[in-house]
Design a protein around this motif. Structure first.
Motif, PDB file in Angstrom:
ATOM      1  N   ILE A   1       0.843  -1.188   0.000  1.00 26.81           N
ATOM      2  CA  ILE A   1       0.000   0.000   0.000  1.00 26.81           C
ATOM      3  C   ILE A   1       0.884   1.245   0.000  1.00 26.81           C
ATOM      4  O   ILE A   1       1.785   1.379   0.826  1.00 26.81           O
ATOM      5  CB  ILE A   1      -0.937   0.022   1.225  1.00 26.81           C
ATOM      6  N   ASP A   2       0.620   2.147  -0.926  1.00 24.30           N
ATOM      7  CA  ASP A   2       1.383   3.395  -0.982  1.00 24.30           C
ATOM      8  C   ASP A   2       1.076   4.257   0.240  1.00 24.30           C
ATOM      9  O   ASP A   2      -0.043   4.280   0.749  1.00 24.30           O
ATOM     10  CB  ASP A   2       1.021   4.170  -2.246  1.00 24.30           C
ATOM     11  N   GLY A   3       2.085   5.004   0.656  1.00 22.81           N
ATOM     12  CA  GLY A   3       1.887   5.973   1.722  1.00 22.81           C
ATOM     13  C   GLY A   3       1.982   5.369   3.106  1.00 22.81           C
ATOM     14  O   GLY A   3       2.244   4.178   3.298  1.00 22.81           O
ATOM     15  N   PHE A   4       1.748   6.227   4.096  1.00 24.86           N
ATOM     16  CA  PHE A   4       1.806   5.836   5.506  1.00 24.86           C
ATOM     17  C   PHE A   4       0.643   6.500   6.237  1.00 24.86           C
ATOM     18  O   PHE A   4       0.548   7.724   6.299  1.00 24.86           O
ATOM     19  CB  PHE A   4       3.143   6.252   6.127  1.00 24.86           C
ATOM     20  N   GLY A   5      -0.233   5.666   6.777  1.00 21.48           N
ATOM     21  CA  GLY A   5      -1.404   6.174   7.470  1.00 21.48           C
ATOM     22  C   GLY A   5      -2.695   5.777   6.777  1.00 21.48           C
ATOM     23  O   GLY A   5      -3.649   6.555   6.730  1.00 21.48           O
ATOM     24  N   ASN A   6      -2.742   4.555   6.243  1.00 22.12           N
ATOM     25  CA  ASN A   6      -3.956   3.993   5.644  1.00 22.12           C
ATOM     26  C   ASN A   6      -4.493   2.943   6.612  1.00 22.12           C
ATOM     27  O   ASN A   6      -3.842   1.922   6.839  1.00 22.12           O
ATOM     28  CB  ASN A   6      -3.649   3.323   4.300  1.00 22.12           C
ATOM     29  N   TYR A   7      -5.655   3.179   7.178  1.00 25.42           N
ATOM     30  CA  TYR A   7      -6.189   2.239   8.170  1.00 25.42           C
ATOM     31  C   TYR A   7      -7.678   2.489   8.396  1.00 25.42           C
ATOM     32  O   TYR A   7      -8.231   3.501   7.944  1.00 25.42           O
ATOM     33  CB  TYR A   7      -5.429   2.339   9.492  1.00 25.42           C
ATOM     34  N   ASN A   8      -8.303   1.546   9.070  1.00 29.15           N
ATOM     35  CA  ASN A   8      -9.727   1.635   9.381  1.00 29.15           C
ATOM     36  C   ASN A   8      -9.935   1.465  10.878  1.00 29.15           C
ATOM     37  O   ASN A   8      -9.272   0.651  11.524  1.00 29.15           O
ATOM     38  CB  ASN A   8     -10.502   0.541   8.636  1.00 29.15           C
ATOM     39  N   LEU A   9     -10.865   2.253  11.428  1.00 26.92           N
ATOM     40  CA  LEU A   9     -11.290   2.088  12.813  1.00 26.92           C
ATOM     41  C   LEU A   9     -12.787   1.815  12.834  1.00 26.92           C
ATOM     42  O   LEU A   9     -13.555   2.501  12.148  1.00 26.92           O
ATOM     43  CB  LEU A   9     -10.978   3.347  13.635  1.00 26.92           C
ATOM     44  N   SER A  10     -13.189   0.814  13.599  1.00 23.84           N
ATOM     45  CA  SER A  10     -14.595   0.451  13.695  1.00 23.84           C
ATOM     46  C   SER A  10     -15.196   0.989  14.991  1.00 23.84           C
ATOM     47  O   SER A  10     -14.529   1.007  16.028  1.00 23.84           O
ATOM     48  CB  SER A  10     -14.753  -1.075  13.659  1.00 23.84           C
ATOM     49  N   VAL A  11     -16.444   1.412  14.905  1.00 25.49           N
ATOM     50  CA  VAL A  11     -17.169   1.910  16.071  1.00 25.49           C
ATOM     51  C   VAL A  11     -18.346   0.967  16.330  1.00 25.49           C
ATOM     52  O   VAL A  11     -19.207   0.796  15.462  1.00 25.49           O
ATOM     53  CB  VAL A  11     -17.679   3.347  15.869  1.00 25.49           C
ATOM     54  N   ASN A  12     -18.368   0.350  17.505  1.00 28.23           N
ATOM     55  CA  ASN A  12     -19.419  -0.602  17.842  1.00 28.23           C
ATOM     56  C   ASN A  12     -20.689   0.098  18.293  1.00 28.23           C
ATOM     57  O   ASN A  12     -20.686   1.275  18.668  1.00 28.23           O
ATOM     58  CB  ASN A  12     -18.949  -1.543  18.949  1.00 28.23           C
ATOM     59  N   GLY A  13     -21.786  -0.660  18.293  1.00 30.18           N
ATOM     60  CA  GLY A  13     -23.059  -0.138  18.758  1.00 30.18           C
ATOM     61  C   GLY A  13     -23.052   0.135  20.247  1.00 30.18           C
ATOM     62  O   GLY A  13     -22.081  -0.146  20.954  1.00 30.18           O
ATOM     63  N   ALA A  14     -24.160   0.686  20.750  1.00 28.45           N
ATOM     64  CA  ALA A  14     -24.269   1.063  22.160  1.00 28.45           C
ATOM     65  C   ALA A  14     -24.250  -0.168  23.057  1.00 28.45           C
ATOM     66  O   ALA A  14     -24.746  -1.237  22.694  1.00 28.45           O
ATOM     67  CB  ALA A  14     -25.543   1.857  22.387  1.00 28.45           C
ATOM     68  N   ALA A  15     -23.666  -0.021  24.232  1.00 31.52           N
ATOM     69  CA  ALA A  15     -23.635  -1.114  25.207  1.00 31.52           C
ATOM     70  C   ALA A  15     -25.057  -1.537  25.551  1.00 31.52           C
ATOM     71  O   ALA A  15     -25.947  -0.705  25.729  1.00 31.52           O
ATOM     72  CB  ALA A  15     -22.887  -0.667  26.460  1.00 31.52           C
ATOM     73  N   GLY A  16     -25.260  -2.842  25.654  1.00 33.25           N
ATOM     74  CA  GLY A  16     -26.577  -3.355  26.006  1.00 33.25           C
ATOM     75  C   GLY A  16     -27.483  -3.611  24.825  1.00 33.25           C
ATOM     76  O   GLY A  16     -28.524  -4.255  24.972  1.00 33.25           O
ATOM     77  N   SER A  17     -27.092  -3.115  23.645  1.00 34.48           N
ATOM     78  CA  SER A  17     -27.898  -3.348  22.452  1.00 34.48           C
ATOM     79  C   SER A  17     -27.429  -4.624  21.764  1.00 34.48           C
ATOM     80  O   SER A  17     -26.352  -5.148  22.058  1.00 34.48           O
ATOM     81  CB  SER A  17     -27.807  -2.168  21.486  1.00 34.48           C
ATOM     82  N   HIS A  18     -28.228  -5.123  20.803  1.00 38.25           N
ATOM     83  CA  HIS A  18     -27.833  -6.339  20.099  1.00 38.25           C
ATOM     84  C   HIS A  18     -26.656  -6.096  19.165  1.00 38.25           C
ATOM     85  O   HIS A  18     -26.074  -7.041  18.628  1.00 38.25           O
ATOM     86  CB  HIS A  18     -29.027  -6.899  19.311  1.00 38.25           C
ATOM     87  N   LEU A  19     -26.272  -4.810  18.964  1.00 41.80           N
ATOM     88  CA  LEU A  19     -25.133  -4.461  18.124  1.00 41.80           C
ATOM     89  C   LEU A  19     -23.920  -4.023  18.946  1.00 41.80           C
ATOM     90  O   LEU A  19     -22.993  -3.432  18.418  1.00 41.80           O
ATOM     91  CB  LEU A  19     -25.535  -3.346  17.149  1.00 41.80           C
ATOM     92  N   ALA A  20     -23.944  -4.328  20.235  1.00 42.54           N
ATOM     93  CA  ALA A  20     -22.863  -3.889  21.125  1.00 42.54           C
ATOM     94  C   ALA A  20     -21.514  -4.466  20.716  1.00 42.54           C
ATOM     95  O   ALA A  20     -20.470  -3.842  20.945  1.00 42.54           O
ATOM     96  CB  ALA A  20     -23.182  -4.276  22.567  1.00 42.54           C
ATOM     97  N   ASN A  21     -21.502  -5.637  20.111  1.00 44.48           N
ATOM     98  CA  ASN A  21     -20.256  -6.277  19.703  1.00 44.48           C
ATOM     99  C   ASN A  21     -20.068  -6.276  18.195  1.00 44.48           C
ATOM    100  O   ASN A  21     -19.282  -7.061  17.651  1.00 44.48           O
ATOM    101  CB  ASN A  21     -20.209  -7.711  20.233  1.00 44.48           C
ATOM    102  N   SER A  22     -20.793  -5.392  17.507  1.00 41.48           N
ATOM    103  CA  SER A  22     -20.704  -5.295  16.055  1.00 41.48           C
ATOM    104  C   SER A  22     -20.355  -3.880  15.641  1.00 41.48           C
ATOM    105  O   SER A  22     -20.782  -2.908  16.284  1.00 41.48           O
ATOM    106  CB  SER A  22     -22.040  -5.692  15.407  1.00 41.48           C
ATOM    107  N   SER A  23     -19.596  -3.764  14.558  1.00 37.86           N
ATOM    108  CA  SER A  23     -19.289  -2.434  14.029  1.00 37.86           C
ATOM    109  C   SER A  23     -20.520  -1.868  13.332  1.00 37.86           C
ATOM    110  O   SER A  23     -21.107  -2.523  12.469  1.00 37.86           O
ATOM    111  CB  SER A  23     -18.130  -2.516  13.043  1.00 37.86           C
ATOM    112  N   VAL A  24     -20.900  -0.663  13.717  1.00 35.41           N
ATOM    113  CA  VAL A  24     -22.040  -0.004  13.068  1.00 35.41           C
ATOM    114  C   VAL A  24     -21.599   1.254  12.324  1.00 35.41           C
ATOM    115  O   VAL A  24     -22.406   1.895  11.644  1.00 35.41           O
ATOM    116  CB  VAL A  24     -23.150   0.349  14.093  1.00 35.41           C
TER     117      VAL A  24
END
Length: 398
Positions: free
Chosen positions: A194-217
Motif C-alpha cells: 500500500i502506498d503511503g503511511f497512514g492507511n487504516y480503518n477504525l470500527s465503532v461498535n453499537g451502544a452497550a446493552g444493544s444487540h449491536l454492542a459487539n458489532s461495528s455499526v
C-alpha cells in the motif's frame, strides 16, 4: 611473583563483577520503568484508550475534526493572518487553547486530525512539536487518530517515522498501515503493498446493552493523500494511489457482506479534483480560495461512489474553505483551518468541525446508525456554532 599475579586476577574479577552488577541494575531499571529520550521529550509506555470504540448510552458518537494546526515550536512561534491588535500576544499557544476549548465544550468521543499537524519548516524538532500539538487531546484521555498532510515531514522525521511516532503516542489509535491478514488477502494486505503511511480503518461498535454492542455499526477510513509529487516536469500535490483504493474497496466489500449496510466516513488531507466543481453548486459554508488538489485524478470519487458505504469525506489543506458540498451522493467537507501558524484571514476566526453519528431507536434498544450531522465551532468569544446540517439520513437517502 605469584602474589602479584593473584592480585591482578582479583582486580580483574572484581572489575567484571561490578560491571555485571551495574549492567544488571540498569537492565532491571529499564524493564521496570522503560524510558527513552526522543528529542527533548521523555517517552514511556503508551497508554491506550478503552476499546472498542462505541456509541454512547445516548445513542451518539461525536467526532471532532481538527485540520491544519501547523504547529511549530510553541510560544515562540508567531501567528499568521491575524488582526494587528492580536499579533503581539498570538502564538502556537492560541491553537492549543482553541483545541482545549473545543474539547471542553463539545466533549467528543473521538478526535480526528486531518493533516498538516505540524509545520515542518518551522518545527525545530518534529517529536517535540508533535507532543505539543497533540497534548490537549492526550491530556483529555480521548481516543484520537491522525493522518499526514503535505507539511508534516519537512522537519526531522520522514513520513514513515512520523506515523510510527504518532501511533505510539498516548491514546492514539493511528496506524502506520493495515497489518497483514493471511486469512483474507483482499482486506489485509502486506504493509509494503500500500502506498503511503497512514492507511487504516477504525470500527465503532453499537451502544452497550444493544444487540449491536459487539458489532461495528460505523467505519472510519483514514488515507494518506501524500505531499508533493512530480508529473512529467510539473510539480503538483500528492494523490491517493490505486493500491490504496484497491485495499479500501476490498475492505468495504468485506463490511457490506452482512444484510445491513455499515455506513462509513473517510478522512484525508488533500481534496480530490472534483471538489472544484462545487464552486458552481449549492454548498453549506464558504468557498474562499481555489481548491489546491493534484493534477492527477486517480479515481477516488468513482471508487467511493461505487463502494456505496462512504457517506461523507472530511479533508483539510485549504484553510479558508470550510464548506460541505455533495458529489455523487457523498458529502465532501472541509474542516477549516484550526491553527494560528497556518495561513488564514485576519478577522476570520479559526475553526473546527464536529461530526455526530446518531443511532436509530428501537422499541427496547438502540439500533444501527440512522443519521449523520455536522457543524463548525469558531474560535471567538462565544465559541460560535455555525452551519449545522444533516449529511445523511437512513430514511431520506441523498
Amino acid at each position: 611473583m605469584e602474589s602479584s599475579v593473584n592480585q591482578r586476577w582479583i582486580i580483574h574479577y572484581t572489575f567484571l563483577y561490578f560491571t555485571f552488577i551495574s549492567a544488571t541494575l540498569y537492565l532491571l531499571q529499564t524493564l521496570i520503568s522503560p524510558q527513552l529520550i526522543l528529542g527533548h521529550q521523555p517517552i514511556t509506555l503508551k497508554t491506550n484508550p478503552p476499546l472498542p470504540l462505541r456509541f454512547s448510552s445516548l445513542g451518539a458518537f461525536k467526532i471532532l475534526q481538527v485540520a491544519d494546526m501547523h504547529f511549530g515550536n510553541g510560544a515562540v512561534t508567531r501567528c499568521r493572518d491575524v488582526l494587528p491588535s492580536e499579533f503581539d500576544a498570538c502564538s502556537d499557544l492560541n491553537t492549543t487553547r482553541f483545541l482545549r476549548r473545543l474539547i471542553d465544550a463539545e466533549r467528543p468521543d473521538f478526535v480526528a486530525f486531518t493533516g498538516d499537524n505540524i509545520f515542518g519548516t518551522s518545527a525545530a524538532d518534529a517529536a517535540e512539536s508533535l507532543f505539543k500539538a497533540f497534548s490537549p487531546v492526550m491530556e483529555s484521555r480521548l481516543p484520537w487518530a491522525a493522518v499526514l498532510g503535505n507539511h508534516d515531514q519537512k522537519s526531522t522525521m520522514t513520513r514513515e517515522e512520523l506515523m510510527t511516532f504518532i501511533s505510539l503516542m498516548d491514546y492514539s489509535l493511528s496506524q502506520i498501515n493495515p497489518p497483514e491478514d493471511p486469512s483474507d488477502p483482499a482486506i489485509g494486505r502486506l504493509l509494503g503493498d500500500i502506498d503511503g503511511f497512514g492507511n487504516y480503518n477504525l470500527s465503532v461498535n453499537g451502544a452497550a446493552g444493544s444487540h449491536l454492542a459487539n458489532s461495528s455499526v460505523l467505519n472510519l477510513f483514514f488515507l494518506d493523500s501524500g505531499d508533493r509529487a512530480t508529473v512529467g516536469e510539473l510539480q503538483t500535490y500528492g494523490w491517493i494511489k490505486e493500491s490504496q483504493l484497491r485495499w479500501l474497496r476490498g475492505l468495504s466489500q468485506g463490511f457490506l457482506s452482512p444484510p445491513t449496510e455499515t455506513p462509513a466516513l473517510a478522512f484525508f488531507h488533500i481534496p480530490v479534483p472534483e471538489v472544484r466543481q462545487l464552486y458552481l453548486k449549492e454548498i453549506v459554508g464558504q468557498f474562499q480560495q481555489p481548491v489546491s488538489c493534484s493534477m492527477v485524478n486517480s479515481g477516488v470519487l468513482q471508487s467511493l461512489v461505487s463502494m456505496g458505504d462512504v457517506k461523507a469525506v472530511f479533508v483539510g489543506h485549504d484553510h479558508t474553505n470550510d464548506f460541505c458540498g455533495n458529489l455523487g451522493g457523498i458529502w465532501f467537507c472541509y474542516g477549516g483551518g484550526c491553527g494560528y501558524h497556518g495561513y488564514g484571514r485576519a478577522g476570520w476566526p479559526r475553526r473546527a468541525r464536529i461530526i455526530v453519528a446518531e443511532l436509530g431507536k428501537g422499541e427496547r434498544a438502540w439500533m444501527a446508525v440512522e443519521r449523520i450531522r455536522t457543524w463548525k465551532r469558531l474560535d471567538d468569544e462565544k465559541l460560535s456554532k455555525i452551519d449545522e446540517q444533516v449529511l445523511w439520513d437512513l430514511h431520506r437517502p441523498q
